[in-house]
Design a protein around this motif. Sequence first.
Motif, PDB file in Angstrom:
ATOM      1  N   LEU A  34     -34.936  26.926 -30.756  1.00 60.27           N
ATOM      2  CA  LEU A  34     -33.496  26.817 -30.964  1.00 60.27           C
ATOM      3  C   LEU A  34     -32.986  25.895 -29.867  1.00 60.27           C
ATOM      4  CD1 LEU A  34     -30.890  27.752 -32.371  1.00 60.27           C
ATOM      5  CD2 LEU A  34     -30.812  29.666 -30.772  1.00 60.27           C
ATOM      6  N   ASP A  57     -29.925  22.529 -29.147  1.00 55.11           N
ATOM      7  CA  ASP A  57     -28.902  21.587 -29.597  1.00 55.11           C
ATOM      8  C   ASP A  57     -28.285  22.018 -30.932  1.00 55.11           C
ATOM      9  OD1 ASP A  57     -27.386  19.313 -29.146  1.00 55.11           O
ATOM     10  OD2 ASP A  57     -28.770  17.998 -30.222  1.00 55.11           O
ATOM     11  N   ASN A  58     -28.038  23.328 -31.087  1.00 48.82           N
ATOM     12  CA  ASN A  58     -27.460  23.907 -32.312  1.00 48.82           C
ATOM     13  C   ASN A  58     -28.340  23.722 -33.546  1.00 48.82           C
ATOM     14  OD1 ASN A  58     -25.058  24.818 -31.025  1.00 48.82           O
ATOM     15  ND2 ASN A  58     -24.223  22.735 -31.151  1.00 48.82           N
ATOM     16  N   LYS A  59     -29.625  23.557 -33.313  1.00 57.24           N
ATOM     17  CA  LYS A  59     -30.565  23.384 -34.419  1.00 57.24           C
ATOM     18  C   LYS A  59     -31.742  24.352 -34.259  1.00 57.24           C
ATOM     19  CE  LYS A  59     -29.775  18.351 -34.745  1.00 57.24           C
ATOM     20  NZ  LYS A  59     -29.118  18.108 -33.458  1.00 57.24           N
ATOM     21  N   LYS A  95     -21.053  30.526 -38.417  1.00 53.65           N
ATOM     22  CA  LYS A  95     -21.875  29.333 -38.290  1.00 53.65           C
ATOM     23  C   LYS A  95     -23.315  29.714 -37.909  1.00 53.65           C
ATOM     24  CE  LYS A  95     -18.675  26.094 -38.845  1.00 53.65           C
ATOM     25  NZ  LYS A  95     -18.756  25.015 -39.845  1.00 53.65           N
ATOM     26  N   PRO A 153     -27.360  27.936 -36.886  1.00 58.11           N
ATOM     27  CA  PRO A 153     -28.020  26.698 -36.432  1.00 58.11           C
ATOM     28  C   PRO A 153     -28.561  25.906 -37.625  1.00 58.11           C
ATOM     29  CG  PRO A 153     -28.776  28.597 -35.171  1.00 58.11           C
ATOM     30  CD  PRO A 153     -27.992  29.139 -36.308  1.00 58.11           C
ATOM     31  N   THR A 154     -28.482  24.602 -37.536  1.00 58.14           N
ATOM     32  CA  THR A 154     -28.985  23.726 -38.593  1.00 58.14           C
ATOM     33  C   THR A 154     -30.510  23.692 -38.568  1.00 58.14           C
ATOM     34  OG1 THR A 154     -27.017  22.346 -38.358  1.00 58.14           O
ATOM     35  CG2 THR A 154     -28.891  21.383 -39.528  1.00 58.14           C
TER      36      THR A 154
END
Length: 290
Positions: free
Chosen positions: A67, A69-71, A114, A116-117
């Motif tokens: 996990l 950088d928001n990914k 939200k 994570p992408t």
Amino acid sequence: MTKAKPKRTYKDSVFADLFGADKSAKSNFISLYNALHGTELPLDCELRHIRLEQILYMNFYNDVSFLVDNKVIVLAEHQSTVNENMPFRFLEYVVRLYEQLQNPRDKYLRRLVKIPTPEFYVFYNGEEDYPERKILKLSDAFMEVASQSQLELTVEVININPNKADTIVYKCKPLEEYSLFVDTVKKHLKLDREKGFEKAVQECINSDILREYLERKSREVMNMLLAEYDYATDIAVQREESEAIGLEKGLSQGAYQNKVETATVMKSMNYSFDDIHKITGLSEAEITKL
């Protein structure tokens, strides 16, 4: 009765150790992330190693998940034929990852939560001819083709073989050296099955390929290599057995269908149940259904 095979438990692959577990894994992974995204993420960035055991490769740990950088970045390695079902397997994987990352109550909230992408990558270093880069899609497996799928998951397969490597490989030194390491292992195994791993590790150290890593963990690396190639052999045998069973089943179904067709013709010509049964071997109940 066939005797059940003992269940084996394998440890990490060299790939998973190098990019997910070793003390150098964080810097190696960030180097790879930056190569994939064209970014300059610093070594001190926030990075969380997340892992599910025995999902993608059953008893073999050949995947890396972080996990960052928001990914959610999921990496896997392929040393044999690329499995076209990887998108479905990654779908299973990422659902379980989200279960681990998110509060179970979040999905019941009214406001949008939200997540994570997700990004999925497979690094291919098998011996079959394969393009430098290929996208596998979950929708390719759907029985009905729609103009726009309501569920999609894409997996980027990147060839890291030295003779056909994608440019990404040369933007990430740890990945480039790993590619050369695997190539050296293959070369020595073809020449010497007994001492091939040992000779490959020594050649890489002498050639300054993953030198610090191999000097520090040479014995562990050889154990991992033994497990990896042992596992690859198991998978190849299982695949051959599965294909043989499938062929046998297909032949059996074909033979049964021939019997049904013969019985249908005989019934239309007013043959007796006894005659149809003697010639086709079908039961009275099966003949009645025709």
